[in-house]
Each structure stands twice: as C-alpha cells, then as structure tokens.
Design a protein around this motif. Structure first.
Motif, mmCIF file in Angstrom:
data_model
loop_
_atom_site.group_PDB
_atom_site.id
_atom_site.type_symbol
_atom_site.label_atom_id
_atom_site.label_comp_id
_atom_site.label_asym_id
_atom_site.label_seq_id
_atom_site.Cartn_x
_atom_site.Cartn_y
_atom_site.Cartn_z
ATOM 1 N N HIS A 276 7.685 2.923 2.714
ATOM 2 C CA HIS A 276 7.726 1.640 2.007
ATOM 3 C C HIS A 276 9.057 0.925 2.287
ATOM 4 N N LYS B 158 2.337 1.625 -3.481
ATOM 5 C CA LYS B 158 1.338 2.129 -4.438
ATOM 6 C C LYS B 158 1.089 3.620 -4.218
ATOM 7 N N ARG C 14 0.824 -1.217 0.000
ATOM 8 C CA ARG C 14 0.000 0.000 0.000
ATOM 9 C C ARG C 14 0.853 1.260 0.000
ATOM 10 N N GLU D 234 -1.833 -4.620 -14.258
ATOM 11 C CA GLU D 234 -1.760 -3.281 -13.668
ATOM 12 C C GLU D 234 -0.399 -2.592 -13.818
ATOM 13 N N PHE E 14 7.569 -2.253 -9.811
ATOM 14 C CA PHE E 14 6.229 -2.813 -9.643
ATOM 15 C C PHE E 14 6.014 -3.973 -10.621
ATOM 16 N N TRP F 44 0.675 1.337 -15.448
ATOM 17 C CA TRP F 44 1.487 2.375 -14.821
ATOM 18 C C TRP F 44 2.684 2.728 -15.698
#
Length: 193
Positions: A81, A39, A36, A164, A154, A168
């Motif tokens: 993070h 992101k 989270r 996804e 990612f 991005w």
C-alpha cells in the motif's frame, strides 16, 4: 487453519494482479490498487486482533497459532500500500510526499500505523522474542495502536457520510475492549452461569 490463513493471505494480491493485467482496475488504476491493498492490510490486521478474544472467550486456541502470520500479512499489504502510494501515486517525489504528510492528516496517521507494523514485523521473529524477553510482549501490544491508527486513517481518507470506516473502527474498538481483563473476567463469569 494455517493453510486457510496462508491461501487467504495471498488471494487479495493475486486478484489485484489479475485485475491489473486484464485492465480491470477502473478509470484510476493506481488509486484502486492503493485502496485494495490498504483494505487487505486492514482485514488482516483485524483478523490478527481477533485471535486472542477467540481463544480466551470462545476457547478457540488454534487462532493463536495463526496470529503471527495474519500480522505479517497485514504488514505485507501495508508495505505494498505504502509503496504504491509513494512510488506510483507520487513518483518518489519527496517534496510532494513531504507536503502530503504535512497537509493531509490521513497520510500522517497511515504512516504512523505503517511504521508500527514495520517495527512489529521486524521484531516478530524468535530471535527478538528471546533477546527482548518480557519486553517483547509489551512491544507487540503496539498492534492495538496500529489497529486504531489504521481505522482512523481509513475514516479520514473517505468522504464524510461514508459509513464503512466507522464499522471498522467500532469492530477494532470492540476487539480491544474484549482484551481488557475485567471484560474477559465478566464474560467468562456469564459463561459459567
């Protein structure tokens, strides 16, 4: 707009804290928190990259006034993070971390993006802007590389077949293409017709 950016900048952290306190982070709470915050860093970074095209192509000059704040929020979430990854996931075990850096390519790329964001955040203040002069603007362009590295981080992190990260990466690539002078000139010429 500044109020919206600042409120929006803190919402992911507030939601994460509430979910953590209520035990709503799922079966793997550390992994959920790491994902989270990663992101959130990516979202803030992409928003900061969108500011210049919004200004140059759509005339939305107010976007430039929030670009720095968005970049600093991206750094904040990237730092959280990283801290969660190093502190909670690896327990500050430097031997395990070294092995992770050498064996997991997504970790190395993510570290690269994080180091760039750290450097950009440290030099984002007026003092450095004045001290570095014309070089400051060139240094701040490293954000483009940070954006690409974050997207690749990612992409390499998730399982094959997950779409996804490609969205991005495509979005960041488009934002970077829109910064090219020839692209900007072409789009502006179309608007005049």
């Amino acid at each position: 707009l500044k109020i919206i950016v600042h409120v929006g900048g803190w919402i992911p952290l507030a939601l994460l804290a509430v979910d953590a306190l209520l035990g709503q982070l799922g079966a793997e709470p550390i992994q959920a928190a790491i994902l989270r915050t990663g992101k959130a860093a990516l979202v803030q970074l992409v928003l900061s990259l969108a500011c210049t095209p919004l200004s140059t192509l759509l005339g939305f000059k107010a976007a430039l006034r929030v670009r720095r704040a968005l970049g600093l929020y991206a750094f904040m979430y990237a730092a959280i993070h990283f801290t969660l990854f190093v502190g909670l996931d690896y327990g500050f075990n430097w031997t395990l971390l070294k092995d992770a850096l050498l064996s997991k390519r997504y970790t190395l790329v993510g570290m690269g993006a994080g180091m760039i964001l750290l450097f950009l955040a440290a030099t984002s203040f007026t003092y450095w802007q004045k001290r570095l002069g014309k070089r400051w603007k060139r240094i701040q362009r490293l954000v483009y590389l940070a954006g690409l590295l974050a997207a690749v981080h990612f992409l390499w992190l998730v399982k094959p077949g997950v779409a996804e990260p490609y969205y991005w990466l495509a979005g960041i690539s488009v934002l970077l293409l829109l910064r090219l002078p020839m692209v900007t000139k072409f789009i502006n010429s179309l608007k005049k017709k």
